[in-house]
Design an enzyme around this catalytic site. Structure first.
Site, short mmCIF file in Angstrom:
data_model
loop_
_atom_site.label_atom_id
_atom_site.label_comp_id
_atom_site.label_asym_id
_atom_site.label_seq_id
_atom_site.Cartn_x
_atom_site.Cartn_y
_atom_site.Cartn_z
N GLU A 106 -6.14 2.83 -6.61
CA GLU A 106 -6.30 3.93 -5.88
C GLU A 106 -7.91 4.60 -6.14
O GLU A 106 -8.43 5.05 -5.13
CB GLU A 106 -5.30 5.18 -6.04
CG GLU A 106 -4.12 5.16 -5.34
CD GLU A 106 -3.11 4.40 -5.97
OE1 GLU A 106 -2.11 4.30 -5.27
OE2 GLU A 106 -3.26 3.57 -6.96
N ASN A 111 -9.24 -7.60 -16.13
CA ASN A 111 -9.69 -8.97 -15.47
C ASN A 111 -11.06 -8.36 -14.43
O ASN A 111 -10.62 -8.05 -13.27
CB ASN A 111 -8.83 -9.79 -14.52
CG ASN A 111 -9.06 -10.95 -13.89
OD1 ASN A 111 -10.39 -11.05 -13.78
ND2 ASN A 111 -8.32 -11.74 -13.59
N ILE A 155 1.91 -6.84 -5.55
CA ILE A 155 1.70 -6.68 -4.18
C ILE A 155 0.41 -7.13 -3.58
O ILE A 155 -0.33 -6.60 -2.67
CB ILE A 155 1.87 -5.14 -3.78
CG1 ILE A 155 0.99 -4.24 -4.56
CG2 ILE A 155 3.16 -4.62 -3.96
CD1 ILE A 155 0.93 -2.75 -4.36
N PHE A 162 0.82 -0.93 -0.08
CA PHE A 162 0.13 -0.12 0.03
C PHE A 162 0.84 1.33 0.06
O PHE A 162 0.22 2.13 0.60
CB PHE A 162 -0.92 0.09 1.06
CG PHE A 162 -1.71 -1.36 1.34
CD1 PHE A 162 -2.46 -1.88 0.54
CD2 PHE A 162 -1.17 -2.08 2.56
CE1 PHE A 162 -2.98 -3.06 0.81
CE2 PHE A 162 -1.95 -3.18 3.10
CZ PHE A 162 -3.09 -3.59 1.99
#
Length: 739
Positions: free
Chosen positions: A706, A632, A467, A242
């Site tokens: 975001e 996706n 991540i 993050f």
């Protein structure tokens, strides 16, 4: 066997590895003769170390060394001018440099031992005598001493436009408000860790928690004066970051230092408490002055931002760009100042600047709409922006109106009674609120490599990261569709500094950036395959042109006659048993910078507020997203769901409490730093609005990491006002502020 992959809801290709525990993270790579390091942190916020006594720790059998500023190796290169890839202006913190203490919990020593338990005990025996100096961590007390930095790393205010002071004075309807939020910490599931493997030839293999292996690689070779080929960085999986993993953190430096000095492998894993000793979303205060005509046209806007930073780096965020992006306002003035404190430098945290700036902006606009007696959507449509006023650029695409329409329809917004405290259910006050948001859809330069083996198996690679966002999966999908291969015949490799260069994974630009490189390199393989297909005996493609063919279902077909085709396998047979290997670098197309490129969102929220207790429950959320082409839908939905959950935390729970007497964050664990749990998250619906964008990148995709969070907190705050009639301008909205 259809091989259409882009736009298909696809399970994560790395999912099985994660749920079975086969996926290894930075602190899980076991090697022979591994030593363990535990960091000693300072007990004061500012001053000097008068004496540091490591003798009791060194007496223990199995303790290898205790490193401090007094015995750190002299060969380490401490160049004040070197900056990692995500460093703001200033001089980066350098562990164990001297006896000066700059912030509470600063790393001041490293105990290294044969076992983790022994290293931890040894660290507890290190005795430190300080000469404390007066520290200042009081943000509010220092706002009047805020300054304009010589250089912004982001968030530089645009030049004022129009005559904001005059327009504000003459506006028929005015609003002034101050909005604040406290510091917040990332708290990913995986703590920061580095395993540094000492090789016999003095080379290092480094497993690091990082959002871009090239940043760790460059950091090590510069900080330790090593050659690029002497360092190999690997980070195949990251358990959440993050933004906390954008910069190499101090455990990396200390682990490399110890491994080089002891000539053996060393691992350091930070504790949850130590995760609060570096980087955080900065505490921020914003003052808004708004002016509008009686019919709701925005005439003037002034925004003044004050945000914390450290004494040694000037960190800033994009807090002030949002009025010019989200609203059409004739006259505006935006300022952004920093408040230097005795803390560690803040760090990008999901949607840095956007989460902060859009919260205050959207709350202020909701207040103004209420004052005008206008529906919040009607007010936003009245002041809809057709261009980015900050840079006077048209949008590459913008389907925000459709976000309003579809989101409101799904939520049932037309049933809303605009009067505060007018909707209730038993002892609960019901509130409906909304907000909209935007996030940059940027593309950077990246490289990718593709190897198509004679058996038809494709491996594509780039030194990017995953991540938890689904990078492995979407890159596999892009490669598979570009070459018309089944997903199971494609492998995507990342997280390795020996792979083609890629930027940090952050800012919602990885699909745009690395995805474009993957598509480009696969297109190069397509060209080679087409040439080989034309050499096949009696090939129906002999006289075709490249633009006339398509790759589908393992075949190279004529677009106007799909029955005329050559299989990829047959084409590969013409390559004399050799693989096809290509590597490319891609960068933004010419003319892209002529447009403002943003994803947009509209978030609708229902809250229930207990009239007696003041407790707030978010019972329904509808998030409508215009994010370009969705590669996706399954992983994309997960990204937005994660953003919504975090937005609930920002609005109602997250609050890192600073004790100004000690200069230390006090609630530095997950017992006292509150984040949403399952019981806090109820009905969440995600809508992806169809949006076509041929400018933003060749894929037409915009980042989603975001955009899912930025409009959630203000929508909740606006819903709380609608429920209670009480406007809370300070996050988090806790029950004490409502009682």
């Amino acid at each position: 066997m259809k091989t259409d992959q882009i736009g298909k809801p696809t399970n994560r290709v790395d999912g099985r590895l994660k749920v079975t525990g086969e996926a290894k993270y930075a602190g899980e790579f076991n090697v022979p003769n591994l030593a363990y390091g535990v960091v000693v942190n300072s007990a004061i916020a500012k001053g000097k170390i008068k004496k540091i006594d490591t003798s009791k720790a060194l007496e223990l059998n199995g303790v290898l060394e205790v490193f401090t500023h007094e015995n750190r190796p002299g060969y380490v290169w401490f160049d004040k001018n070197y900056k990692d890839m995500d460093a703001p202006p200033g001089s980066p913190f350098r562990p164990l440099y001297d006896n000066e203490v700059k912030f509470s919990m600063q790393p001041i020593a490293l105990a290294v031992a044969e076992t983790f338990e022994l290293a931890r005990y040894a660290a507890s025996l290190v005795q430190v005598e300080y000469e404390a100096a007066p520290h200042d961590t009081d943000f509010e007390a220092n706002i009047e001493r805020a300054y304009v930095p010589e250089e912004y790393n982001s968030g530089e205010p645009p030049e004022p436009w129009g005559k904001p002071d005059e327009a504000l004075a003459n506006a028929a309807v005015k609003l002034e408000g101050a909005y604040t939020h406290s510091s917040q910490h990332h708290n990913p599931m995986e703590m920061h860790a580095s395993t540094v493997v000492w090789e016999e030839d003095s080379k290092l293999t480094v497993y690091d928690k990082i959002q871009g292996v090239m940043n760790t690689h460059q950091y090590i070779i510069h900080a330790f004066s090593m050659q690029p080929e002497e360092v190999h960085v690997i980070s195949p999986f990251v358990g959440g970051a993050f933004g906390s993993g954008l910069r190499p953190q101090y455990q990396l430096f200390l682990a490399v230092l110890a491994a080089r000095e002891l000539k053996r492998s060393v691992r350091i894993t930070l504790t949850r408490q130590q995760m609060f000793s570096f980087g955080h979303r900065p505490k921020t205060a914003q003052r808004f002055s708004l002016g509008a005509s009686k019919d709701g046209k925005l005439e003037a806007l002034k925004q003044d931002v004050f945000a914390e930073t450290s004494r040694f780096e000037d960190y800033s965020e994009d807090v002030v760009i949002w009025p010019g992006v989200l609203y059409n306002v004739k006259n505006a003035k935006l300022t952004h100042k920093l408040v230097g404190l005795d803390v560690y430098t803040p760090l990008d945290m999901r949607a840095p600047g956007g989460t902060t700036g859009i919260f205050a902006l959207e709350c202020a606009m909701d207040e103004l709409a209420f004052k005008l007696g206008m529906d919040p959507i009607e007010f936003r449509l009245k002041n809809y922006s057709e261009k980015d006023q900050n840079e006077d650029k048209p949008f590459s695409s913008k389907e925000l109106r459709e976000c309003y329409r579809q989101g409101a329809e799904k939520f049932g917004w037309e049933k809303r009674n605009p009067e505060p405290r007018s909707m209730r259910e038993g002892h609960n006050l019901i509130g409906w609120g909304m907000a909209h948001g935007a996030w940059e859809a940027n593309q950077a330069e990246a490289s990718a490599k593709a190897v198509l083996e004679p058996d038809g198996k494709l491996t594509v690679s780039s030194a990017t990261a995953d991540i938890g966002t689904g990078t492995y999966t979407v890159m596999t999908q892009i490669a598979a569709e570009t070459l018309g291969l089944p997903l199971e015949d494609v492998i995507f490799k990342l997280g390795d500094s020996s792979l083609p260069d890629a930027p940090l994974e952050g800012g919602s630009k990885t699909v745009s950036t690395v995805g474009t490189a993957v598509k480009s390199v696969c297109n190069k393989v397509r060209e080679k395959l087409f040439e080989l297909a034309q050499q096949v005996a009696d090939s129906p493609l002999t006289h075709a042109k490249f633009v006339d063919i398509t790759f589908e279902d393992g075949q190279i077909r004529l677009k106007n006659d799909p029955f005329k085709a050559v299989s990829i396998a047959a084409a590969l047979n013409q390559n004399q048993g050799k693989a096809i290997e290509e590597e490319v670098s891609s960068k933004p197309a010419d003319g892209q910078s002529d447009y403002a490129r943003y994803a947009h969102s509209a978030t609708f929220v229902e809250v229930k507020v207990d009239e007696d207790l003041g407790t707030v429950k978010v019972t329904r959320v509808v998030s409508a997203i215009a994010g370009g082409r969705i590669i996706n839908p399954k992983t994309a939905r997960s990204q937005i769901l994660g953003g919504v959950v975090w937005g609930i935390g920002v609005a109602l729970e997250e609050d890192t409490v600073m004790d100004n007497n000690l200069g230390r964050f006090m609630n530095h664990d997950l017992d006292k730093y509150h984040i949403p749990v399952n019981a806090d998250v109820h009905d969440v619906e995600v809508i992806f609005v169809e949006e076509h964008d041929s400018i933003v990148n060749p894929l037409g995709a915009k980042g989603l990491g975001e955009i899912g969070i930025v409009s959630v907190a203000p929508a909740i705050a606006n819903a709380v006002f609608h429920a209670t009639g009480k406007r809370v301008r300070e996050l988090p909205i806790t029950l004490d502020k409502l009682l």
